[in-house]
Design an enzyme around this catalytic site. Structure first.
Site, PDB file in Angstrom:
ATOM      1  CG  HIS A   1      17.435  13.141  -2.458  1.00 15.29           C
ATOM      2  ND1 HIS A   1      16.415  12.280  -1.563  1.00 15.29           N
ATOM      3  CD2 HIS A   1      18.523  12.543  -1.735  1.00 15.29           C
ATOM      4  CE1 HIS A   1      16.824  11.681  -0.925  1.00 15.29           C
ATOM      5  NE2 HIS A   1      18.240  11.924  -0.680  1.00 15.29           N
TER       6      HIS A   1
ATOM      7  CB  THR B   1      -0.917   0.089   1.235  1.00 21.89           C
ATOM      8  OG1 THR B   1      -0.275  -0.130   2.368  1.00 21.89           O
ATOM      9  CG2 THR B   1      -1.848  -1.226   1.155  1.00 21.89           C
TER      10      THR B   1
ATOM     11  CE  LYS C   1      16.887   3.728  -1.057  1.00 20.19           C
ATOM     12  NZ  LYS C   1      16.596   4.526  -2.147  1.00 20.19           N
TER      13      LYS C   1
ATOM     14  NE  ARG D   1       1.186  -2.032   9.202  1.00 20.29           N
ATOM     15  CZ  ARG D   1       1.421  -1.421   8.065  1.00 20.29           C
ATOM     16  NH1 ARG D   1       2.338  -1.635   7.103  1.00 20.29           N
ATOM     17  NH2 ARG D   1       0.757  -0.164   8.153  1.00 20.29           N
TER      18      ARG D   1
ATOM     19  CB  ILE E   1       7.506   2.770  -5.397  1.00 15.63           C
ATOM     20  CG1 ILE E   1       7.497   2.133  -7.028  1.00 15.63           C
ATOM     21  CG2 ILE E   1       8.070   1.843  -4.542  1.00 15.63           C
ATOM     22  CD1 ILE E   1       7.265   2.897  -7.903  1.00 15.63           C
TER      23      ILE E   1
END
Length: 311
Positions: free
Chosen positions: A270, A15, A136, A38, A18
């Site tokens: 970014h 949900t 990451k 969940r 992406i």
């Protein structure tokens, strides 16, 4: 390939922004699709409706979460491929997921929650935007230490975030009168429709050529500078926009403005990497693959076609 012969896919974060596109692609392309859901999703009307829609389209719902080890392990035993699209900030949750995947030992491919710029190439990124890349990389190191078969996907710039407003920060509709240009505006950017992200993610997830590699989503016709996209838009609306150049030092002062929220400053950082540094364009090394070369016959939404929806 018959639908029954396709690998079973578990999507975690269906949900999310992406995640919903990846889920739609998995169902559309005929993969047996399992969604880890969940229990508390039932109390969120919008998310509950989304999950019900996925179920109606053919997905199998599996109740559980990455924090419930027992149910997570049970869910992992049902599938061959795991795609995670939860927010990067949930670092501990992703570590738990990696531990569970290692424990089960039968997962053929894991795609962690990346889908932006390649963190392995962003050690020069400026604060506060650099934190997401460092997190990451922690996930990557954990995956590789656990010797989990994996694929990292770099999807570059989501069209809904970047192209909808033609990179006018904080806008989600194209400009009609004035536009900001970052520096000279010539840095090449890779703009990707989210539906196409989903398609390429699923194709890469089972492709033997992408095992333990990084995959870069680079639709050839969508590698355009900000100036080139603005010119496309001007042609469509039959009008020349008034353009204002934002110099690099001016933009840097916006990033360092402590009155702005941390998420806003991170987003600006970014933007800096993309539009001033040109960090999306580089020569792909031997451990990476370009979707333009892997899947030349896959159709995708071009920048030109995407902008038509705003006319």
């Amino acid at each position: 390939m018959a639908a029954s012969s396709k690998p079973r896919v578990l999507i975690i974060g269906c949900t999310g922004y992406i995640g919903r596109f990846i889920t739609n692609a998995s169902i559309r392309l005929g993969y047996p699709t399992y969604l880890l859901v969940r229990p508390e999703v039932a109390s969120d009307v919008d998310k509950a409706a989304m999950v019900i829609g996925f179920k109606s389209a053919g997905a199998t719902l599996v109740e559980g979460s990455v924090t419930d080890e027992k149910k997570l392990v049970e869910a992992l035993k049902l599938v061959d491929i795991v795609i995670c699209s939860i927010a990067e900030k949930n670092l501990n949750d992703q570590v738990k997921l990696i531990q569970a995947i290692k424990q089960v030992g039968t997962i053929k491919r894991f795609l962690p929650s990346e889908f932006g710029m390649d963190p392995g190439l962003m050690d020069h990124a400026i604060a506060p935007g650099n934190k997401v890349f460092m997190d990451k990389m922690k996930i990557r190191r954990a995956i590789e230490a656990a010797q989990i078969p994996h694929t990292y996907v770099s999807a570059n710039c989501f069209a809904g975030y970047f192209l909808s407003g033609i990179a006018q920060f904080g806008r989600f509709f194209p400009p009609r009168d004035t536009a900001v240009v970052y520096g000279e505006g010539n840095a090449k950017v890779i703009w990707v429709d989210e539906n196409d992200v989903g398609t390429f993610v699923l194709k890469a997830a089972e492709d033997p050529r992408t095992l333990n590699t990084s995959v870069y989503i680079r639709p050839p016709k969508n590698i355009l500078s900000l100036n080139e996209v603005l010119q496309l838009w001007e042609k469509k609306i039959g009008k020349t926009l008034e353009k204002h150049t934002l110099l690099e030092e001016e933009f840097m002062s916006m990033i360092s403005n402590e009155k702005a929220s941390l998420p806003e400053r991170a987003a600006l950082a970014h933007f800096y990497q993309i539009f001033y540094r040109g960090d999306l364009m580089f020569e792909i090394g031997p451990d990476g693959r370009d979707t333009g070369e892997l899947y030349p016959d896959v159709s995708y939404t071009t920048v030109d076609a995407y902008l038509d929806r705003y006319l």
